[in-house]
Motif scaffolding. Sequence first.
Motif, PDB file in Angstrom:
ATOM      1  N   GLY A 109     -17.141  48.420 -44.570  1.00  5.28           N
ATOM      2  CA  GLY A 109     -16.727  49.806 -44.464  1.00  5.28           C
ATOM      3  C   GLY A 109     -17.828  50.837 -44.551  1.00  5.28           C
ATOM      4  O   GLY A 109     -17.549  52.036 -44.471  1.00  5.28           O
ATOM      5  N   THR A 110     -19.072  50.422 -44.703  1.00  3.53           N
ATOM      6  CA  THR A 110     -20.190  51.371 -44.773  1.00  3.53           C
ATOM      7  C   THR A 110     -20.644  51.735 -43.358  1.00  3.53           C
ATOM      8  O   THR A 110     -21.044  50.852 -42.602  1.00  3.53           O
ATOM      9  N   PRO A 111     -20.580  53.004 -42.967  1.00  2.00           N
ATOM     10  CA  PRO A 111     -20.971  53.383 -41.603  1.00  2.00           C
ATOM     11  C   PRO A 111     -22.435  53.028 -41.304  1.00  2.00           C
ATOM     12  O   PRO A 111     -23.301  53.097 -42.180  1.00  2.00           O
ATOM     13  N   ARG A 155     -20.659  15.675 -68.008  1.00  3.77           N
ATOM     14  CA  ARG A 155     -19.645  16.725 -67.902  1.00  3.77           C
ATOM     15  C   ARG A 155     -20.183  18.141 -68.138  1.00  3.77           C
ATOM     16  O   ARG A 155     -19.417  19.097 -68.124  1.00  3.77           O
ATOM     17  N   TRP A 156     -21.494  18.284 -68.343  1.00  8.72           N
ATOM     18  CA  TRP A 156     -22.068  19.611 -68.572  1.00  8.72           C
ATOM     19  C   TRP A 156     -23.054  19.948 -67.455  1.00  8.72           C
ATOM     20  O   TRP A 156     -23.858  19.104 -67.054  1.00  8.72           O
ATOM     21  N   ASN A 157     -23.006  21.197 -66.992  1.00  8.65           N
ATOM     22  CA  ASN A 157     -23.886  21.637 -65.924  1.00  8.65           C
ATOM     23  C   ASN A 157     -24.383  23.049 -66.213  1.00  8.65           C
ATOM     24  O   ASN A 157     -23.612  23.916 -66.625  1.00  8.65           O
ATOM     25  N   LEU A 158     -25.686  23.269 -66.012  1.00  3.54           N
ATOM     26  CA  LEU A 158     -26.266  24.605 -66.103  1.00  3.54           C
ATOM     27  C   LEU A 158     -26.627  25.085 -64.699  1.00  3.54           C
ATOM     28  O   LEU A 158     -26.979  24.285 -63.830  1.00  3.54           O
ATOM     29  N   ALA A 159     -26.553  26.391 -64.506  1.00  7.59           N
ATOM     30  CA  ALA A 159     -26.886  26.937 -63.193  1.00  7.59           C
ATOM     31  C   ALA A 159     -27.546  28.296 -63.338  1.00  7.59           C
ATOM     32  O   ALA A 159     -27.284  29.036 -64.293  1.00  7.59           O
ATOM     33  N   ALA A 160     -28.416  28.603 -62.372  1.00  8.32           N
ATOM     34  CA  ALA A 160     -29.066  29.907 -62.303  1.00  8.32           C
ATOM     35  C   ALA A 160     -28.965  30.409 -60.868  1.00  8.32           C
ATOM     36  O   ALA A 160     -29.071  29.622 -59.910  1.00  8.32           O
ATOM     37  N   HIS A 161     -28.766  31.701 -60.731  1.00  3.75           N
ATOM     38  CA  HIS A 161     -28.585  32.303 -59.407  1.00  3.75           C
ATOM     39  C   HIS A 161     -29.412  33.582 -59.308  1.00  3.75           C
ATOM     40  O   HIS A 161     -29.484  34.369 -60.253  1.00  3.75           O
ATOM     41  N   VAL A 162     -30.031  33.781 -58.136  1.00  2.00           N
ATOM     42  CA  VAL A 162     -30.661  35.048 -57.785  1.00  2.00           C
ATOM     43  C   VAL A 162     -30.203  35.396 -56.380  1.00  2.00           C
ATOM     44  O   VAL A 162     -30.253  34.558 -55.469  1.00  2.00           O
ATOM     45  N   GLY A 163     -29.728  36.618 -56.192  1.00  3.28           N
ATOM     46  CA  GLY A 163     -29.302  37.076 -54.881  1.00  3.28           C
ATOM     47  C   GLY A 163     -29.957  38.395 -54.528  1.00  3.28           C
ATOM     48  O   GLY A 163     -30.360  39.172 -55.416  1.00  3.28           O
ATOM     49  N   ARG A 164     -30.044  38.659 -53.245  1.00  2.63           N
ATOM     50  CA  ARG A 164     -30.611  39.933 -52.786  1.00  2.63           C
ATOM     51  C   ARG A 164     -29.736  40.517 -51.693  1.00  2.63           C
ATOM     52  O   ARG A 164     -29.485  39.864 -50.672  1.00  2.63           O
ATOM     53  N   ARG A 165     -29.240  41.717 -51.919  1.00  3.61           N
ATOM     54  CA  ARG A 165     -28.446  42.447 -50.939  1.00  3.61           C
ATOM     55  C   ARG A 165     -29.304  43.539 -50.327  1.00  3.61           C
ATOM     56  O   ARG A 165     -29.894  44.358 -51.064  1.00  3.61           O
ATOM     57  N   HIS A 166     -29.383  43.561 -48.983  1.00  6.88           N
ATOM     58  CA  HIS A 166     -30.122  44.635 -48.306  1.00  6.88           C
ATOM     59  C   HIS A 166     -29.199  45.296 -47.295  1.00  6.88           C
ATOM     60  O   HIS A 166     -28.654  44.635 -46.415  1.00  6.88           O
ATOM     61  N   SER A 167     -29.002  46.601 -47.435  1.00  6.70           N
ATOM     62  CA  SER A 167     -28.120  47.362 -46.556  1.00  6.70           C
ATOM     63  C   SER A 167     -28.933  48.134 -45.533  1.00  6.70           C
ATOM     64  O   SER A 167     -29.930  48.775 -45.879  1.00  6.70           O
ATOM     65  N   GLN A 168     -28.519  48.076 -44.284  1.00  7.35           N
ATOM     66  CA  GLN A 168     -29.226  48.739 -43.191  1.00  7.35           C
ATOM     67  C   GLN A 168     -28.593  50.084 -42.857  1.00  7.35           C
ATOM     68  O   GLN A 168     -27.474  50.391 -43.263  1.00  7.35           O
ATOM     69  N   GLY A 169     -29.304  50.889 -42.092  1.00  6.16           N
ATOM     70  CA  GLY A 169     -28.769  52.099 -41.504  1.00  6.16           C
ATOM     71  C   GLY A 169     -28.841  53.316 -42.396  1.00  6.16           C
ATOM     72  O   GLY A 169     -29.419  53.307 -43.484  1.00  6.16           O
ATOM     73  N   THR A 170     -28.210  54.395 -41.908  1.00  4.54           N
ATOM     74  CA  THR A 170     -28.179  55.661 -42.634  1.00  4.54           C
ATOM     75  C   THR A 170     -26.765  56.231 -42.604  1.00  4.54           C
ATOM     76  O   THR A 170     -25.977  55.943 -41.694  1.00  4.54           O
ATOM     77  N   ASP A 171     -26.451  57.048 -43.589  1.00  2.76           N
ATOM     78  CA  ASP A 171     -25.170  57.735 -43.638  1.00  2.76           C
ATOM     79  C   ASP A 171     -25.128  58.768 -42.505  1.00  2.76           C
ATOM     80  O   ASP A 171     -25.993  59.649 -42.450  1.00  2.76           O
ATOM     81  N   PRO A 172     -24.155  58.667 -41.578  1.00  4.60           N
ATOM     82  CA  PRO A 172     -24.150  59.596 -40.431  1.00  4.60           C
ATOM     83  C   PRO A 172     -23.881  61.038 -40.821  1.00  4.60           C
ATOM     84  O   PRO A 172     -24.182  61.950 -40.039  1.00  4.60           O
ATOM     85  N   LEU A 173     -23.343  61.298 -42.006  1.00  2.93           N
ATOM     86  CA  LEU A 173     -23.062  62.666 -42.440  1.00  2.93           C
ATOM     87  C   LEU A 173     -24.237  63.292 -43.176  1.00  2.93           C
ATOM     88  O   LEU A 173     -24.565  64.468 -42.960  1.00  2.93           O
ATOM     89  N   GLY A 196     -27.432  61.578 -43.674  1.00  2.00           N
ATOM     90  CA  GLY A 196     -28.737  61.047 -43.305  1.00  2.00           C
ATOM     91  C   GLY A 196     -29.392  60.211 -44.386  1.00  2.00           C
ATOM     92  O   GLY A 196     -30.530  59.743 -44.214  1.00  2.00           O
ATOM     93  N   ALA A 197     -28.691  59.990 -45.499  1.00  2.00           N
ATOM     94  CA  ALA A 197     -29.252  59.192 -46.596  1.00  2.00           C
ATOM     95  C   ALA A 197     -29.377  57.731 -46.175  1.00  2.00           C
ATOM     96  O   ALA A 197     -28.562  57.205 -45.415  1.00  2.00           O
ATOM     97  N   SER A 198     -30.399  57.068 -46.677  1.00  2.00           N
ATOM     98  CA  SER A 198     -30.657  55.681 -46.347  1.00  2.00           C
ATOM     99  C   SER A 198     -29.665  54.759 -47.054  1.00  2.00           C
ATOM    100  O   SER A 198     -29.552  54.785 -48.283  1.00  2.00           O
ATOM    101  N   ASN A 199     -28.942  53.935 -46.285  1.00  2.00           N
ATOM    102  CA  ASN A 199     -28.069  52.936 -46.897  1.00  2.00           C
ATOM    103  C   ASN A 199     -28.865  51.941 -47.730  1.00  2.00           C
ATOM    104  O   ASN A 199     -28.405  51.486 -48.779  1.00  2.00           O
ATOM    105  N   GLY A 200     -30.063  51.609 -47.258  1.00  2.00           N
ATOM    106  CA  GLY A 200     -30.895  50.671 -47.994  1.00  2.00           C
ATOM    107  C   GLY A 200     -31.255  51.189 -49.372  1.00  2.00           C
ATOM    108  O   GLY A 200     -31.211  50.459 -50.363  1.00  2.00           O
ATOM    109  N   ARG A 201     -31.602  52.457 -49.441  1.00  2.00           N
ATOM    110  CA  ARG A 201     -31.980  53.050 -50.721  1.00  2.00           C
ATOM    111  C   ARG A 201     -30.775  53.158 -51.660  1.00  2.00           C
ATOM    112  O   ARG A 201     -30.885  52.960 -52.866  1.00  2.00           O
TER     113      ARG A 201
END
Length: 256
Positions: free
Chosen positions: A154-156, A175-193, A195-200
């Motif tokens: 839904g992000t323009p 029966r025991w498990n450990l886990a570690a996670h690292v994720g990176r979300r990068h948003s493209q484009g700009t707000d059409p109203l 002009g703000a950066s979606n990435g920022r």
Amino acid sequence: MTSKLPHALFPFAIAAACLPARADEAPPMVYGYVQLMNNYIGRGLSQSVGEPSVQAELDVNPGEGVYGNVSAVRISWIDRITPGNRVHYEVDGVLGYRWLFGGAGEVRAGILQLQFPGHYVTGARKPDTTEVFAFIGWHGLNARLNYDLTDSFGTPDSRGSWYLDTNANWAVAPRWNLAAHVGRRHSQGTDPLTGASNGRLFSYTDYKLSVARSFAHATSLTLAWSWTTADPAAYTLDGYDVGGRHVSVVLEKDFP
């Protein structure tokens, strides 16, 4: 703001599904699971906005070749963004191809359709999103990249946004498990109203540490702690920081 399978909640279900069957048994062609949780965390964000949730997934073909799955999970974030919306579930479908290698390696690629059915007020943007993905896993390590072919949730002007999901799992005792996670979300484009950066505004890194205990009858309990670098100004809904520090408990039952 969604997750999916991919998903960060799935490593234990995926690992269980990919365990080799006994020599006298063929792996089931259709399998799945149901999860109950106090807070649904997907891609580092509280998709249920701190409320309890339930998730179910059905998968076809755990072996090499074409596979598919469909899942549904209860969410709350869409209604909080636009009052008057009544959208309580995310329903996702995956169609992909799996290659197995080296006895413990797996490569997958495919397409993921994320749907958010429900009632929307006039003028509200539906966050339905189409992604392509690639996954590689080997001996408890895996990484997955999801790339948006459409505007992202839904992000323009956000087509081309992506999410990188990396995980490490260790069996530390029976029966025991450990886990570690690292994720990176990068948003493209700009707000059409504005002009703000979606990435920022919307890009962030998320982290999770978890411990899981399996029990009889294909059940398990996972305790996880997650946090992100998401800007609270962009990710606070009704005073709740969906990208903040969260403790989640997940009770899972696998089938068959």
